[in-house]
Design an enzyme around this catalytic site. Structure first.
Site, PDB file in Angstrom:
ATOM      1  N   LYS A 184       0.846  -1.202   0.000  1.00  0.00           N
ATOM      2  CA  LYS A 184       0.000   0.000   0.000  1.00  0.00           C
ATOM      3  C   LYS A 184       0.877   1.246   0.000  1.00  0.00           C
ATOM      4  CE  LYS A 184      -3.934   1.938   2.617  1.00  0.00           C
ATOM      5  NZ  LYS A 184      -4.801   1.770   3.807  1.00  0.00           N
TER       6      LYS A 184
ATOM      7  N   SER B 176      -9.670   1.873   2.786  1.00  0.00           N
ATOM      8  CA  SER B 176      -8.799   2.586   1.875  1.00  0.00           C
ATOM      9  C   SER B 176      -7.785   1.696   1.145  1.00  0.00           C
ATOM     10  CB  SER B 176      -8.048   3.660   2.645  1.00  0.00           C
ATOM     11  OG  SER B 176      -7.241   3.081   3.645  1.00  0.00           O
TER      12      SER B 176
ATOM     13  N   SER C 235      -9.900  -0.391   6.998  1.00  0.00           N
ATOM     14  CA  SER C 235      -9.294  -0.290   5.666  1.00  0.00           C
ATOM     15  C   SER C 235      -8.592  -1.531   5.138  1.00  0.00           C
ATOM     16  CB  SER C 235      -8.317   0.870   5.626  1.00  0.00           C
ATOM     17  OG  SER C 235      -9.022   2.052   5.400  1.00  0.00           O
TER      18      SER C 235
END
Ligand code: GLN
Length: 486
Positions: free
Chosen positions: A79, A154, A178
């Protein structure tokens, strides 16, 4: 043999037995991404070329090693809010668009020691604020199961990359859901460790008292393997906890018979889609046949979790994001009159709408006169939520819930209404407020879209949630299904 269908454990065994070279594994995964990522858009920074080069170096090195580490030659996506030395780390924000960290996050150092191969940095909602990746300053990632729908957020880029088979696993971060919510939306496994289990050093801070890095995988055993690598005390993170790290890979093989499981009545309410509910109940029935003992429990303060979270997280964010001032690093406005003007233009041009909304909300809750009414009150609610969980865990070993109230929604469906977007986290945020670990695993499909089952555990008891999740994957094959990609 379709390499993208294999677990890391299986791939690793092939590499260790010299049945396949690291470069063959990496090439096979990155070529899938090359073909399909133009439609999915999981990656913000694609590193497929350097990945192949690095893997070729490992091909040469393997014969010199006495023991080959488990992640040797295994491709993973990261990420883009996790710092990678010499590789852009943008947080999908204009303000960090060209930021290249001079250091690695602790988790990256640990993966490197194992010989992992980074395939790219994945898209997220700007600074991890969001539930759909629509808040990315660059583009929205598509759900591989339906390109008109969001992958969740996210960590939507990481979830989509794993679901599409671009990598066997990825790292995400979870502040209010997330990792778990995108895992549920994309039909993969996502684990949020106990707060303090995994070092946050090098994770770009959103809400420091809630943020945790965790694995996103197809197989539960791979989540266990990655937890073995990334967990542990780190003196560079003052909130990391010197707790022993068990061998999660052997822990998951233990029996689940007799495990006491709580179903919180506050999570099976109106607002939970009836088909999702049915699928989750079926999953619980299946586990009952494996010998788990189920009882209804109550987490009475659940109804305040969203409100408390959306005061605490923005408050911490408003403080953490003060560092993006155009001086030390990141974007700076091109034209300004004086210092104050430079700060304000930089932040106005550099941050997107949701990040600004959070900064304003947080600054407001922390300001004198409102602090007691909002921030302090929210902290007290947080304590009550924590106590609810601790009370429940006196009688049960784990708690089972749906991960999300419904399956993935359409791109654009919730962007005009932040409250609707916030409500998609209703089953995940209280877990972060309570600091406890939780995993989401695929447990079925509603109209072709994946549904997630959430298993919540006691503090530092990732072993038990992984064990139950592993058992579930032994008796089901939802996790083995792949979306048909364009
Ligand atoms: N969706 C939640 C938010 O917008 C959680 C995000 C996260 O866990 N990073 O804050």
């Amino acid at each position: 043999m379709n390499l993208h269908e294999l677990s890391i454990v299986e791939l690793s065994n092939l590499i260790k037995n010299c049945e396949i070279k690291p470069s063959e594994v990496v090439e096979s995964f990155v070529s899938r991404a090359k073909t399909h990522d133009k439609h999915i858009k999981a990656y913000v920074t694609d590193l497929s070329e350097s990945a192949i080069e690095e893997a070729k170096k490992l091909d040469e090195r393997i014969s010199d090693l006495d023991t080959v580490p488990d992640l040797f030659g295994i491709p993973l996506a990261i990420k883009d809010n996790i710092s990678t030395k010499g590789i852009k780390t943008t947080c999908s924000s204009k303000i960090l668009e060209n930021y290249v960290p001079p250091f690695d996050a602790t988790v990256i150092e640990k993966l490197k020691q194992e010989g992992y191969i980074i395939t790219g940095k994945t898209n997220l909602d700007e600074f991890a604020m969001g539930s759909s990746t629509e808040n990315s300053a660059f583009f929205t990632t598509k759900n591989p199961w339906d390109l008109e729908r969001v992958p969740g957020g996210s960590s939507g880029g990481s979830a989509a990359a794993v679901a599409a088979g671009f990598v066997p696993a990825a790292l995400g971060s979870d502040t209010g859901g997330s990792i778990r919510q995108p895992a549920a939306f994309c039909g993969i496994v996502g684990l949020k460790p106990t707060y303090g289990r995994v070092s946050r050093y090098g994770l770009v801070a959103f809400a420091s008292s809630l943020d945790q890095i965790g694995p996103m995988t197809r197989y539960v055993e791979d989540a266990a393997l990655l937890m073995n690598v990334i967990s542990g005390y780190d003196r560079r993170d003052s909130t990391s906890v010197p707790e022993d790290v068990p061998d999660f890979l052997s822990e998951i093989k233990k029996d689940v018979k007799g495990l006491k499981v709580g179903l919180p009545k506050e999570f099976f309410i109106e607002g939970l889609d009836s088909k999702v509910k049915e699928i989750v109940i079926d999953a619980i029935k299946l586990l009952k046949k494996e010998g788990i003992i189920v009882e209804e429990i109550s987490l009475p303060h659940t109804k305040y979790a969203i409100e408390a979270y959306y005061i605490i997280a923005p408050s911490e964010a408003s403080s953490n994001l003060a560092r993006y001032d155009g001086v030390r690093y990141g974007y700076r406005a091109a034209e300004y009159t004086d210092l104050e003007d430079m700060y304000s233009k930089t932040r106005d041009e550099g941050f997107g709408a949701e990040v600004k909304r959070r900064i304003m909300l947080g600054t407001y809750s922390l300001s004198s006169g409102y602090y007691d009414a909002y921030y302090l009150k929210a902290q007290k609610v947080r304590t009550l939520i924590y106590k609810d969980y601790m009370e429940a865990f006196k009688n049960v070993d784990v708690i089972l819930t749906p991960t999300t109230p419904d399956v993935s929604f359409k791109i654009g469906e919730k962007t005009q209404d932040p409250i609707q977007m916030y409500l998609s986290d209703i089953f995940t945020v209280s877990v972060n407020l309570a600091t406890v670990p939780a995993i989401s695993i695929p447990c079925g499909f509603k109209d072709g879209l994946p549904v997630g089952l959430q298993i919540v555990g006691k503090p530092f008891d990732e072993s038990t949630i992984l064990r139950l999740a592993y058992r579930y994957q032994q008796i089901t094959d939802y996790h083995k299904k792949f979306p048909s990609l364009p």
